[in-house]
Design a protein around this motif. Structure first.
Motif, PDB file in Angstrom:
ATOM      1  N   ASP A  51      65.911  12.613  71.067  1.00  0.00           N
ATOM      2  CA  ASP A  51      67.136  11.805  71.127  1.00  0.00           C
ATOM      3  C   ASP A  51      66.767  10.334  71.142  1.00  0.00           C
ATOM      4  O   ASP A  51      65.681   9.972  71.582  1.00  0.00           O
ATOM      5  CB  ASP A  51      67.891  12.089  72.434  1.00  0.00           C
ATOM      6  CG  ASP A  51      68.787  13.296  72.343  1.00  0.00           C
ATOM      7  OD1 ASP A  51      69.111  13.724  71.233  1.00  0.00           O
ATOM      8  OD2 ASP A  51      69.182  13.802  73.407  1.00  0.00           O
ATOM      9  N   GLY A 100      71.841  24.919  68.354  1.00  0.00           N
ATOM     10  CA  GLY A 100      71.993  24.201  69.613  1.00  0.00           C
ATOM     11  C   GLY A 100      70.799  24.339  70.538  1.00  0.00           C
ATOM     12  O   GLY A 100      70.756  23.694  71.583  1.00  0.00           O
ATOM     13  N   CYS A 105      70.174  18.548  69.839  1.00  0.00           N
ATOM     14  CA  CYS A 105      71.340  19.185  69.219  1.00  0.00           C
ATOM     15  C   CYS A 105      72.004  20.112  70.231  1.00  0.00           C
ATOM     16  O   CYS A 105      71.360  20.986  70.784  1.00  0.00           O
ATOM     17  CB  CYS A 105      70.924  19.977  67.977  1.00  0.00           C
ATOM     18  SG  CYS A 105      70.451  18.916  66.614  1.00  0.00           S
ATOM     19  N   TYR A 106      73.286  19.881  70.433  1.00  0.00           N
ATOM     20  CA  TYR A 106      74.010  20.655  71.431  1.00  0.00           C
ATOM     21  C   TYR A 106      75.190  21.384  70.812  1.00  0.00           C
ATOM     22  O   TYR A 106      76.013  21.946  71.500  1.00  0.00           O
ATOM     23  CB  TYR A 106      74.467  19.729  72.561  1.00  0.00           C
ATOM     24  CG  TYR A 106      73.309  18.929  73.108  1.00  0.00           C
ATOM     25  CD1 TYR A 106      72.438  19.488  74.040  1.00  0.00           C
ATOM     26  CD2 TYR A 106      73.048  17.640  72.648  1.00  0.00           C
ATOM     27  CE1 TYR A 106      71.359  18.774  74.516  1.00  0.00           C
ATOM     28  CE2 TYR A 106      71.965  16.923  73.127  1.00  0.00           C
ATOM     29  CZ  TYR A 106      71.127  17.486  74.057  1.00  0.00           C
ATOM     30  OH  TYR A 106      70.046  16.789  74.521  1.00  0.00           O
ATOM     31  N   ASP A 107      75.256  21.366  69.492  1.00  0.00           N
ATOM     32  CA  ASP A 107      76.298  22.064  68.750  1.00  0.00           C
ATOM     33  C   ASP A 107      75.717  23.398  68.295  1.00  0.00           C
ATOM     34  O   ASP A 107      74.678  23.433  67.650  1.00  0.00           O
ATOM     35  CB  ASP A 107      76.709  21.216  67.547  1.00  0.00           C
ATOM     36  CG  ASP A 107      77.884  21.792  66.780  1.00  0.00           C
ATOM     37  OD1 ASP A 107      77.959  23.033  66.649  1.00  0.00           O
ATOM     38  OD2 ASP A 107      78.710  21.013  66.299  1.00  0.00           O
ATOM     39  N   LEU A 155      73.307  12.965  73.274  1.00  0.00           N
ATOM     40  CA  LEU A 155      74.413  13.833  73.659  1.00  0.00           C
ATOM     41  C   LEU A 155      75.724  13.073  73.825  1.00  0.00           C
ATOM     42  O   LEU A 155      76.779  13.571  73.478  1.00  0.00           O
ATOM     43  CB  LEU A 155      74.065  14.566  74.963  1.00  0.00           C
ATOM     44  CG  LEU A 155      75.140  15.453  75.572  1.00  0.00           C
ATOM     45  CD1 LEU A 155      75.563  16.538  74.592  1.00  0.00           C
ATOM     46  CD2 LEU A 155      74.634  16.078  76.864  1.00  0.00           C
ATOM     47  N   TYR A 158      76.363  11.790  69.575  1.00  0.00           N
ATOM     48  CA  TYR A 158      76.299  12.838  68.548  1.00  0.00           C
ATOM     49  C   TYR A 158      75.794  14.130  69.182  1.00  0.00           C
ATOM     50  O   TYR A 158      74.693  14.167  69.716  1.00  0.00           O
ATOM     51  CB  TYR A 158      75.343  12.441  67.415  1.00  0.00           C
ATOM     52  CG  TYR A 158      75.820  11.300  66.568  1.00  0.00           C
ATOM     53  CD1 TYR A 158      76.746  11.509  65.557  1.00  0.00           C
ATOM     54  CD2 TYR A 158      75.332  10.022  66.766  1.00  0.00           C
ATOM     55  CE1 TYR A 158      77.183  10.461  64.765  1.00  0.00           C
ATOM     56  CE2 TYR A 158      75.759   8.976  65.972  1.00  0.00           C
ATOM     57  CZ  TYR A 158      76.689   9.194  64.978  1.00  0.00           C
ATOM     58  OH  TYR A 158      77.105   8.162  64.197  1.00  0.00           O
ATOM     59  N   ARG A 159      76.572  15.179  69.071  1.00  0.00           N
ATOM     60  CA  ARG A 159      76.155  16.462  69.634  1.00  0.00           C
ATOM     61  C   ARG A 159      75.318  17.283  68.647  1.00  0.00           C
ATOM     62  O   ARG A 159      74.747  18.288  69.036  1.00  0.00           O
ATOM     63  CB  ARG A 159      77.382  17.284  70.037  1.00  0.00           C
ATOM     64  CG  ARG A 159      78.191  16.663  71.147  1.00  0.00           C
ATOM     65  CD  ARG A 159      79.328  17.570  71.566  1.00  0.00           C
ATOM     66  NE  ARG A 159      78.880  18.908  71.951  1.00  0.00           N
ATOM     67  CZ  ARG A 159      78.394  19.235  73.132  1.00  0.00           C
ATOM     68  NH1 ARG A 159      78.279  18.315  74.068  1.00  0.00           N
ATOM     69  NH2 ARG A 159      78.038  20.472  73.404  1.00  0.00           N
ATOM     70  N   ASP A 160      75.267  16.848  67.385  1.00  0.00           N
ATOM     71  CA  ASP A 160      74.635  17.684  66.367  1.00  0.00           C
ATOM     72  C   ASP A 160      73.527  16.973  65.593  1.00  0.00           C
ATOM     73  O   ASP A 160      73.215  17.337  64.475  1.00  0.00           O
ATOM     74  CB  ASP A 160      75.687  18.201  65.394  1.00  0.00           C
ATOM     75  CG  ASP A 160      76.375  17.080  64.612  1.00  0.00           C
ATOM     76  OD1 ASP A 160      76.178  15.889  64.949  1.00  0.00           O
ATOM     77  OD2 ASP A 160      77.109  17.403  63.661  1.00  0.00           O
TER      78      ASP A 160
END
Length: 195
Positions: A51, A100, A105-107, A155, A158-160
């Motif tokens: 990140d 995810g 990446c949290y998507d 996070l 951008y979650r992705d």
């Protein structure tokens, strides 16, 4: 003497073949943080999924030397290697089926992996992109557009998306030592008229 030379070449081939290994995944608590020993066109690389912003992760994100890869073809080859060797379903995690689980990446549907390749006009950079999708959609590799150098890919924003930070795998010192010894022996044998 030629049999001796053949034995040396065979030993060198065996040693070099042991240096090519499959990628070793860096998994912590079920999250993929990167991998070591990724084979990209015969060369070995490490990658970390991180990140942050391009400026913070790539020494300002404004000079050619800030980026590891410099063109679209190199980046596409590297991204293809990620798909085949790293973003795979294993006993450690479902890194292909569940995007995810890649750090940054949290998507659960999609993860965009961004590899900057050059600074562009203004406060932007150009990148290669890898989109790792869940099992319902096809993964894709391609060139990205221009993105803000100071955009925070984390996070909260951008979650992705996550950055891929690449580095070469250094050749072990033992390989260079062994190779130097072989060259020395060949030179000695030639001086004695063995070839």
């Amino acid at each position: 003497m030629k049999g001796y030379f053949s034995g040396i070449l065979f030993s060198l081939a065996c040693l070099s073949s042991t240096l090519v290994t499959s990628a070793e995944l860096d998994v912590r608590n079920g999250v993929l943080f990167g991998a070591a020993g990724i084979d990209v066109n015969g060369a070995s690389y490490n990658v970390a999924f991180v990140d942050g912003s391009c400026i913070s992760l790539f020494s300002g994100c404004d000079e050619p030397t800030d980026f590891f890869f410099h063109d679209r073809d190199q980046t596409e080859d590297a991204n293809q290697a990620l798909l085949e060797q790293v973003l795979i379903d294993t006993t450690e995690g479902m890194f292909d089926s569940d995007p995810g689980t890649t750090n940054g990446c949290y998507d659960t549907n999609s993860c965009w992996i961004v590899t900057p390749i050059q600074a562009t006009v203004g406060n932007t950079f150009y990148s290669g992109l890898l989109r790792n999708n869940d099992e319902t959609r096809t993964d894709s590799i391609g060139a990205g557009g221009s993105y803000s150098r100071d955009a925070d890919y984390s996070l909260t924003v951008y979650r992705d998306r996550t950055f891929a930070v690449w580095s070469p795998v250094p050749v072990p010192g033992a390989f260079w030592l062994f190779g130097s010894a072989i060259i020395g022996i060949i030179g000695l044998v030639r001086n004695k008229g063995g070839f």
